[in-house]
Motif scaffolding. Sequence first.
Motif, PDB file in Angstrom:
ATOM      1  N   ARG A 146     -32.487  35.681  49.080  1.00  0.00           N
ATOM      2  CA  ARG A 146     -32.447  34.529  49.983  1.00  0.00           C
ATOM      3  C   ARG A 146     -31.287  33.573  49.692  1.00  0.00           C
ATOM      4  O   ARG A 146     -31.262  32.459  50.189  1.00  0.00           O
ATOM      5  CB  ARG A 146     -33.793  33.820  49.956  1.00  0.00           C
ATOM      6  CG  ARG A 146     -34.896  34.757  50.439  1.00  0.00           C
ATOM      7  CD  ARG A 146     -36.165  34.100  50.862  1.00  0.00           C
ATOM      8  NE  ARG A 146     -37.017  35.101  51.521  1.00  0.00           N
ATOM      9  CZ  ARG A 146     -38.036  34.815  52.291  1.00  0.00           C
ATOM     10  NH1 ARG A 146     -38.368  33.556  52.533  1.00  0.00           N
ATOM     11  NH2 ARG A 146     -38.751  35.778  52.856  1.00  0.00           N
ATOM     12  N   THR A 188     -42.341  35.629  49.099  1.00  0.00           N
ATOM     13  CA  THR A 188     -41.704  35.607  50.418  1.00  0.00           C
ATOM     14  C   THR A 188     -42.570  34.861  51.418  1.00  0.00           C
ATOM     15  O   THR A 188     -42.060  34.079  52.241  1.00  0.00           O
ATOM     16  CB  THR A 188     -41.417  37.027  50.946  1.00  0.00           C
ATOM     17  OG1 THR A 188     -42.634  37.777  50.989  1.00  0.00           O
ATOM     18  CG2 THR A 188     -40.423  37.758  50.074  1.00  0.00           C
ATOM     19  N   ARG A 199     -39.394  27.162  52.769  1.00  0.00           N
ATOM     20  CA  ARG A 199     -37.927  27.232  52.824  1.00  0.00           C
ATOM     21  C   ARG A 199     -37.288  26.483  51.659  1.00  0.00           C
ATOM     22  O   ARG A 199     -36.453  25.598  51.832  1.00  0.00           O
ATOM     23  CB  ARG A 199     -37.410  26.658  54.158  1.00  0.00           C
ATOM     24  CG  ARG A 199     -37.962  27.356  55.395  1.00  0.00           C
ATOM     25  CD  ARG A 199     -37.464  28.766  55.520  1.00  0.00           C
ATOM     26  NE  ARG A 199     -37.977  29.420  56.719  1.00  0.00           N
ATOM     27  CZ  ARG A 199     -37.772  30.710  57.012  1.00  0.00           C
ATOM     28  NH1 ARG A 199     -37.079  31.469  56.180  1.00  0.00           N
ATOM     29  NH2 ARG A 199     -38.265  31.237  58.111  1.00  0.00           N
TER      30      ARG A 199
END
Length: 227
Positions: free
Chosen positions: A91, A59, A66
């Motif tokens: 995600r 994370t 990203r």
Amino acid sequence: MVKPPTGGTDEGRPKPARLKTAKMRTPSQQAWLERQINDPFAAKARAHGYRSRAAFKLTEIDDKLRVLKPGARVIDLGLAPGGWTQVALERGVRDIVGVDLLPVDPLPPAHILQMDFTDPACGPQLIELLGGPPDVVLSDMAPNTVGHRQTDHLRIVGLIETAAAFAIEVLKPGGVFIAKAFQGGETAELIADLKRHFVEVRNLKPKASRADSSEVYIVATGFKGRG
């Protein structure tokens, strides 16, 4: 949100918890269990429903990069017990396949393959299950150790090199490779090879990596292709 523990010393830090009995445990097993009990990331993982504290390593890396996005295809090498795949699913990734020698409880819609990644037949099966080349290859693999320092070191380096070679072989242009490594692990040649194939290569040490560990993560972004 997990509240910080209270009580303990005058400085406000909790006293380390100790197991009441060490019966039938080796000293190393006892130390490991006590470390887990006192590990804030292990507590956070349990509270969040993650299968391992390693989820917080990914994370933190993904918060910077990203790369785990809806529509991305992801391969998770050494996924047991499944913490990294959980993060990817959380995600928005839906096309993900993972492999491990150990059995892993299902994490739908992820495909899970119980197999030796170093088996030449493994790579093609991963791509077939994924439905095409990946955007991201993740590797949190670590070899079984035998207790002989030089032998264990060679196994670690060999596994990282195998994962990197696989990533270079299968990634889409612009793809990302993230792999666990160890400081002082003689990875200079590997880093040089990755720099020939990726726009940027760097080492990251997430906060969830224990301070006394030599563990780091190699992060290679912007795959340029196999040429």
